[in-house]
Write a protein that holds these residues in place. Structure first.
Motif, PDB file in Angstrom:
ATOM      1  N   ALA A   3       3.987  14.946   5.484  1.00  0.00           N
ATOM      2  CA  ALA A   3       4.239  13.645   5.575  1.00  0.00           C
ATOM      3  C   ALA A   3       3.237  12.724   6.428  1.00  0.00           C
ATOM      4  CB  ALA A   3       5.595  13.467   6.266  1.00  0.00           C
ATOM      5  N   GLN A   4       2.768  13.462   7.408  1.00  0.00           N
ATOM      6  CA  GLN A   4       1.845  12.817   8.416  1.00  0.00           C
ATOM      7  C   GLN A   4       0.494  12.699   7.980  1.00  0.00           C
ATOM      8  OE1 GLN A   4       1.570  15.619  11.802  1.00  0.00           O
ATOM      9  NE2 GLN A   4       3.791  15.033  12.440  1.00  0.00           N
ATOM     10  N   LEU A   5       0.004  13.731   6.845  1.00  0.00           N
ATOM     11  CA  LEU A   5      -1.194  13.586   6.180  1.00  0.00           C
ATOM     12  C   LEU A   5      -1.209  12.380   5.126  1.00  0.00           C
ATOM     13  CD1 LEU A   5      -3.816  14.438   5.021  1.00  0.00           C
ATOM     14  CD2 LEU A   5      -2.504  16.125   3.648  1.00  0.00           C
ATOM     15  N   ALA A   6       0.125  12.358   4.792  1.00  0.00           N
ATOM     16  CA  ALA A   6       0.215  10.939   3.660  1.00  0.00           C
ATOM     17  C   ALA A   6       0.008   9.702   4.565  1.00  0.00           C
ATOM     18  CB  ALA A   6       1.684  11.106   2.956  1.00  0.00           C
ATOM     19  N   HIS A   7       0.761   9.526   5.457  1.00  0.00           N
ATOM     20  CA  HIS A   7       0.678   8.442   6.331  1.00  0.00           C
ATOM     21  C   HIS A   7      -0.596   8.256   6.993  1.00  0.00           C
ATOM     22  CE1 HIS A   7       1.108   6.121  10.274  1.00  0.00           C
ATOM     23  NE2 HIS A   7       2.012   5.411   9.661  1.00  0.00           N
ATOM     24  N   TYR A   8      -1.641   9.190   7.331  1.00  0.00           N
ATOM     25  CA  TYR A   8      -2.932   9.086   7.878  1.00  0.00           C
ATOM     26  C   TYR A   8      -3.545   8.635   6.831  1.00  0.00           C
ATOM     27  CZ  TYR A   8      -7.518  10.565   9.231  1.00  0.00           C
ATOM     28  OH  TYR A   8      -8.882  10.466   9.707  1.00  0.00           O
ATOM     29  N   LEU A   9      -3.639   9.235   5.758  1.00  0.00           N
ATOM     30  CA  LEU A   9      -4.598   8.841   4.360  1.00  0.00           C
ATOM     31  C   LEU A   9      -4.207   7.303   4.027  1.00  0.00           C
ATOM     32  CD1 LEU A   9      -4.294  11.973   2.017  1.00  0.00           C
ATOM     33  CD2 LEU A   9      -6.225  11.066   3.550  1.00  0.00           C
ATOM     34  N   THR A  10      -2.940   6.871   4.147  1.00  0.00           N
ATOM     35  CA  THR A  10      -2.648   5.552   3.852  1.00  0.00           C
ATOM     36  C   THR A  10      -3.497   4.426   4.540  1.00  0.00           C
ATOM     37  OG1 THR A  10      -0.568   6.154   3.271  1.00  0.00           O
ATOM     38  CG2 THR A  10      -1.111   3.802   3.363  1.00  0.00           C
ATOM     39  N   THR A  11      -3.994   4.872   5.776  1.00  0.00           N
ATOM     40  CA  THR A  11      -4.569   3.911   6.678  1.00  0.00           C
ATOM     41  C   THR A  11      -6.227   3.763   6.187  1.00  0.00           C
ATOM     42  OG1 THR A  11      -5.651   5.738   7.987  1.00  0.00           O
ATOM     43  CG2 THR A  11      -3.416   4.581   8.695  1.00  0.00           C
ATOM     44  N   PHE A  12      -6.469   4.803   5.034  1.00  0.00           N
ATOM     45  CA  PHE A  12      -7.863   4.233   4.297  1.00  0.00           C
ATOM     46  C   PHE A  12      -7.752   3.351   3.176  1.00  0.00           C
ATOM     47  CE2 PHE A  12      -8.344   8.224   6.968  1.00  0.00           C
ATOM     48  CZ  PHE A  12      -9.628   8.074   7.619  1.00  0.00           C
ATOM     49  N   GLY A  13      -6.617   2.696   3.280  1.00  0.00           N
ATOM     50  CA  GLY A  13      -6.656   1.776   1.805  1.00  0.00           C
ATOM     51  C   GLY A  13      -6.850   2.431   0.817  1.00  0.00           C
ATOM     52  N   VAL A  14      -7.773   1.660  -0.119  1.00  0.00           N
ATOM     53  CA  VAL A  14      -7.987   2.140  -1.570  1.00  0.00           C
ATOM     54  C   VAL A  14      -8.543   3.705  -1.521  1.00  0.00           C
ATOM     55  CG1 VAL A  14      -9.682   1.853  -3.426  1.00  0.00           C
ATOM     56  CG2 VAL A  14      -8.976  -0.054  -2.334  1.00  0.00           C
ATOM     57  N   PHE A  15      -9.186   4.000  -0.591  1.00  0.00           N
ATOM     58  CA  PHE A  15      -9.652   5.485  -0.714  1.00  0.00           C
ATOM     59  C   PHE A  15      -8.544   6.435  -0.448  1.00  0.00           C
ATOM     60  CE2 PHE A  15     -13.661   2.972   0.484  1.00  0.00           C
ATOM     61  CZ  PHE A  15     -14.440   3.597  -0.701  1.00  0.00           C
ATOM     62  N   GLY A  16      -7.690   6.118   0.481  1.00  0.00           N
ATOM     63  CA  GLY A  16      -6.372   6.706   0.849  1.00  0.00           C
ATOM     64  C   GLY A  16      -5.661   6.853  -0.362  1.00  0.00           C
ATOM     65  N   VAL A  17      -5.374   5.790  -1.018  1.00  0.00           N
ATOM     66  CA  VAL A  17      -4.252   5.822  -2.258  1.00  0.00           C
ATOM     67  C   VAL A  17      -5.016   6.834  -3.245  1.00  0.00           C
ATOM     68  CG1 VAL A  17      -3.599   4.387  -4.108  1.00  0.00           C
ATOM     69  CG2 VAL A  17      -3.353   3.517  -1.871  1.00  0.00           C
ATOM     70  N   PHE A  18      -6.262   6.564  -3.389  1.00  0.00           N
ATOM     71  CA  PHE A  18      -6.842   7.546  -4.486  1.00  0.00           C
ATOM     72  C   PHE A  18      -6.676   9.078  -3.887  1.00  0.00           C
ATOM     73  CE2 PHE A  18     -10.395  10.359  -5.539  1.00  0.00           C
ATOM     74  CZ  PHE A  18     -10.575  10.139  -6.800  1.00  0.00           C
ATOM     75  N   ALA A  19      -6.968   9.414  -2.680  1.00  0.00           N
ATOM     76  CA  ALA A  19      -6.636  10.765  -2.293  1.00  0.00           C
ATOM     77  C   ALA A  19      -5.361  11.271  -2.514  1.00  0.00           C
ATOM     78  CB  ALA A  19      -7.266  11.016  -0.878  1.00  0.00           C
ATOM     79  N   ILE A  20      -4.334  10.391  -2.109  1.00  0.00           N
ATOM     80  CA  ILE A  20      -3.012  10.859  -2.064  1.00  0.00           C
ATOM     81  C   ILE A  20      -2.496  11.047  -3.460  1.00  0.00           C
ATOM     82  CG2 ILE A  20      -0.678  10.090  -1.773  1.00  0.00           C
ATOM     83  CD1 ILE A  20      -1.527   8.337   0.510  1.00  0.00           C
ATOM     84  N   ALA A  21      -2.893  10.250  -4.421  1.00  0.00           N
ATOM     85  CA  ALA A  21      -2.784  10.488  -5.832  1.00  0.00           C
ATOM     86  C   ALA A  21      -3.316  11.849  -6.233  1.00  0.00           C
ATOM     87  CB  ALA A  21      -3.042   9.397  -6.517  1.00  0.00           C
ATOM     88  N   LEU A  22      -4.553  11.934  -5.961  1.00  0.00           N
ATOM     89  CA  LEU A  22      -5.322  13.283  -6.522  1.00  0.00           C
ATOM     90  C   LEU A  22      -4.477  14.521  -5.942  1.00  0.00           C
ATOM     91  CD1 LEU A  22      -8.888  13.565  -6.595  1.00  0.00           C
ATOM     92  CD2 LEU A  22      -7.662  15.292  -5.988  1.00  0.00           C
ATOM     93  N   LEU A  23      -4.216  14.467  -4.562  1.00  0.00           N
ATOM     94  CA  LEU A  23      -3.509  15.682  -4.050  1.00  0.00           C
ATOM     95  C   LEU A  23      -2.138  15.814  -4.436  1.00  0.00           C
ATOM     96  CD1 LEU A  23      -4.655  15.263  -0.488  1.00  0.00           C
ATOM     97  CD2 LEU A  23      -5.461  17.040  -1.941  1.00  0.00           C
ATOM     98  N   ASP A  24      -1.477  14.726  -4.834  1.00  0.00           N
ATOM     99  CA  ASP A  24       0.205  14.753  -5.015  1.00  0.00           C
ATOM    100  C   ASP A  24      -0.106  15.103  -6.609  1.00  0.00           C
ATOM    101  OD1 ASP A  24       2.937  13.920  -4.531  1.00  0.00           O
ATOM    102  OD2 ASP A  24       2.575  12.922  -6.305  1.00  0.00           O
ATOM    103  N   SER A  25      -0.934  15.058  -7.262  1.00  0.00           N
ATOM    104  CA  SER A  25      -0.880  15.310  -8.798  1.00  0.00           C
ATOM    105  C   SER A  25      -1.406  16.586  -8.877  1.00  0.00           C
ATOM    106  CB  SER A  25      -1.629  14.346  -9.673  1.00  0.00           C
ATOM    107  OG  SER A  25      -1.195  13.020  -9.571  1.00  0.00           O
ATOM    108  N   ALA A  26      -2.200  17.254  -8.094  1.00  0.00           N
ATOM    109  CA  ALA A  26      -2.742  18.448  -8.450  1.00  0.00           C
ATOM    110  C   ALA A  26      -2.002  19.509  -7.708  1.00  0.00           C
ATOM    111  CB  ALA A  26      -4.264  18.511  -7.671  1.00  0.00           C
TER     112      ALA A  26
END
Length: 204
Positions: free
Chosen positions: A13-36
């Motif tokens: 949960a902390q990782l998801a919150h941290y990645l969100t702070t990176f905006g577009v790149f964060g959303v991309f990373a979250i979607a990739l990790l969550d789907s994989a």
């Protein structure tokens, strides 16, 4: 392909919150990790809606980033399942596996498209893993994931940009019904099209 231990929930949960702070790149990373392989709490949906509500003008950029991340993550999981074979399905119940196998055998990538639209707790990852195990066409699989996720993320981004903080409650209340209606419509269209093709008189 084991289920992640429950005590990791807070950390991710902390990782998801941290990645969100990176905006577009964060959303991309979250979607990739969550789907994989890494189920992040809230997934790309929560991050996308938060960012779209904060920066409405960037909504469609976030949608594209989330959809691209989801496609890449799902393709990665597809390839893992493809190599592992039926062992990749061991962590899912026999009943669910049999049901999804029937749907994929009958509807092919349309089943994956529908699964990518519907919200949790619909077993989306089981469809992705099954697609790899049963070796659906990879290009059609990726296109189905992209189309389904693009629809879902576009609707969420539109609501977040328009309604701000209230969007989460609106999605929670209405999206399951919207997703189900779209899914039923897609299946009905496919069935009708196939029936018309079978009854179509042959030329010559």
């Amino acid at each position: 392909m084991m289920l992640l231990p429950a005590f990791f929930t807070g950390r991710f949960a902390q990782l998801a919150h941290y990645l969100t702070t990176f905006g577009v790149f964060g959303v991309f990373a979250i979607a990739l990790l969550d789907s994989a392989l890494v189920p992040l709490p809230g997934g790309p949906d929560a991050a996308l809606m938060l960012l779209a509500a904060t920066h409405p003008a960037w909504s469609w950029v976030y949608v594209l980033a989330a959809a691209a991340g989801s496609v890449i993550g799902c393709v990665a999981l597809y390839r893992i399942a493809h190599r592992a074979g039926r062992r990749a399905l061991d962590r899912f119940s026999t009943q669910k596996r049999a049901r999804v196998e029937r749907w994929i055998a009958r509807y092919d990538v349309l089943a994956v498209l529908v699964a990518s639209i519907l919200p949790p707790p619909f077993p989306f990852k089981l469809f992705v893993v099954s697609a790899g195990v049963f070796r659906l066409n990879l290009v059609r699989f990726a296109l189905a994931i992209g189309a389904g996720r693009a629809f879902r993320f576009s609707l969420e981004a539109f609501l977040a940009a328009r309604y701000g903080d209230r969007a989460s409650a609106i999605v929670a209340q209405h999206y399951p019904a919207i997703g189900l209606v779209v899914a039923v419509a897609l299946v009905a269209f496919f069935v009708a099209k196939r029936c018309l093709w079978r009854t179509r008189p042959s030329l010559g």
